[in-house]
Design an enzyme around this catalytic site. Structure first.
Site, PDB file in Angstrom:
ATOM      1  N   LEU A  48      73.197  42.437  33.145  1.00  0.00           N
ATOM      2  CA  LEU A  48      74.636  42.489  32.889  1.00  0.00           C
ATOM      3  C   LEU A  48      75.310  41.785  34.063  1.00  0.00           C
ATOM      4  O   LEU A  48      75.064  42.131  35.220  1.00  0.00           O
ATOM      5  CB  LEU A  48      75.091  43.946  32.779  1.00  0.00           C
ATOM      6  CG  LEU A  48      76.411  44.272  32.078  1.00  0.00           C
ATOM      7  CD1 LEU A  48      76.468  43.652  30.691  1.00  0.00           C
ATOM      8  CD2 LEU A  48      76.602  45.774  32.003  1.00  0.00           C
ATOM      9  N   ASP A  49      76.117  40.757  33.775  1.00  0.00           N
ATOM     10  CA  ASP A  49      76.751  39.974  34.833  1.00  0.00           C
ATOM     11  C   ASP A  49      77.509  40.871  35.810  1.00  0.00           C
ATOM     12  O   ASP A  49      78.062  41.901  35.406  1.00  0.00           O
ATOM     13  CB  ASP A  49      77.740  38.967  34.235  1.00  0.00           C
ATOM     14  CG  ASP A  49      77.056  37.885  33.414  1.00  0.00           C
ATOM     15  OD1 ASP A  49      75.843  37.682  33.606  1.00  0.00           O
ATOM     16  OD2 ASP A  49      77.740  37.248  32.592  1.00  0.00           O
ATOM     17  N   PRO A  50      77.570  40.485  37.098  1.00  0.00           N
ATOM     18  CA  PRO A  50      78.320  41.294  38.069  1.00  0.00           C
ATOM     19  C   PRO A  50      79.764  41.559  37.652  1.00  0.00           C
ATOM     20  O   PRO A  50      80.292  42.642  37.899  1.00  0.00           O
ATOM     21  CB  PRO A  50      78.257  40.439  39.347  1.00  0.00           C
ATOM     22  CG  PRO A  50      76.979  39.672  39.211  1.00  0.00           C
ATOM     23  CD  PRO A  50      76.856  39.362  37.747  1.00  0.00           C
ATOM     24  N   ALA A  52      80.810  41.955  34.695  1.00  0.00           N
ATOM     25  CA  ALA A  52      80.827  42.797  33.494  1.00  0.00           C
ATOM     26  C   ALA A  52      80.602  44.250  33.875  1.00  0.00           C
ATOM     27  O   ALA A  52      80.010  44.565  34.907  1.00  0.00           O
ATOM     28  CB  ALA A  52      79.752  42.344  32.521  1.00  0.00           C
TER      29      ALA A  52
END
Length: 310
Positions: A48-50, A52
């Site tokens: 999960l992208d930072p 997000a």
């Protein structure tokens, strides 16, 4: 001959469904939980992208052997697209690469969505973990190299416009399969609408088979560090874990006896004949006394172990 090293940490097994906050990396989250739980091993089921937030399933101990079964599951995201700018990373972090004064109407947005439902061809973002000639695309992009990332097929099961707060943004929900980049959806929406776009908000609310109400905020875990007695603290943490078998709920389930469990742990197949045995050849998991023993293949009246659990 030297003895094999005993793994450091507790031999626990289970899933913690973390509600990851923004500005906190997935790898950082795994390291934090491994330390909190004093676990021998830990791993997550999908980055999960930072920028997000939301659901990040983290496997501890032997549960890491079940990560692929969660990685392959459906996912649901809520996301906000900001119109008028395309960015290098397709989110707020990147430099602006294209801009436009044009803004789409709500009806124009709704009109394009059906073309993004079903099996679609998608080009992953330049800043992604896709490997190009053995190197990560994001490493090449950071070095200033323009690389051509081949398109690939992804599955979109559901895509809904939730609303437009103003002319500059639109809020969506998408249910998708493995490998779908929501950032790429925002980029492609913007290009098709002729106004450019990027992700300005992203939250994952579901990773099959785990539900949203299973999520535990990071702050709740950190608060347990205040418990001075280590045994009491670990007991409180362990109470938040989900059974390893939950990750396998889509597979046929065999309930076996102790003798069969012993055979599987030795790497030997067992017979699975009888009225409760799965008829079709398939992957399945076996438990004895409520404990996960093995994941394996059913075929020709036998269950052959592939992964065995302690």
């Amino acid at each position: 001959m030297s003895k094999p090293r005993k793994p450091k940490g507790r031999p626990i097994s289970g899933w913690l469904i973390l509600d990851k906050p923004m500005d906190f990396g997935s790898t950082e989250a795994v390291s934090k939980l491994k330390w909190l739980y004093k676990a021998q091993k830990a791993g997550h089921a999908g980055t999960l992208d930072p920028l997000a937030s939301g659901m990040l399933p983290i496997a501890l101990g032997d549960a890491t052997k079940t990560v692929p079964y969660v990685m392959d599951g459906r996912k649901i995201y809520e996301f906000t697209v900001s119109w008028g700018e395309e960015r290098a990373t397709d989110d707020l972090e990147g430099d602006v690469t294209q801009s436009s004064e044009r803004r789409p109407t709500e009806q124009q947005i709704r009109d394009i969505l059906p073309r993004y439902i079903g099996t679609i061809s998608q080009v992953p973002p330049q800043f992604s973990a896709i490997k190009i000639a053995g190197e990560r695309a994001y490493d090449l992009a950071r070095d200033g190299e323009a690389v051509e990332i081949p398109s690939r097929e992804v599955e979109i099961f559901r895509l809904t416009l939730l609303g437009c707060r103003d002319a500059n943004t639109a809020h969506f929900e998408v249910e998708c399969g493995k490998g779908t980049y929501v950032r790429a959806l925002a980029r492609d929406f913007g290009r098709e609408l002729g106004c450019y776009g990027h992700i300005s908000g992203l939250r994952r609310t579901f990773v099959a088979p785990f539900s949203e109400d299973a999520m535990v905020p990071l702050a709740n875990l950190v608060a347990l560090e205040a418990i001075e007695d280590m045994d009491e603290r670990l007991a409180a943490l362990d109470a938040l874990l989900i059974d390893t078998c939950e990750a396998l709920s889509a597979l046929p389930h065999l309930v076996i006896n102790d003798d069969q469990a012993h055979r599987l742990k030795m790497g030997n197949p067992i017979l699975v004949r009888g009225r409760d045995a799965p008829i079709a050849e398939s992957e399945a998991y076996a438990t004895a006394r409520g404990r996960l023993i093995a994941i394996g293949e059913i075929g020709q009246g036998e269950f052959r172990p592939k992964r065995v659990f302690a």
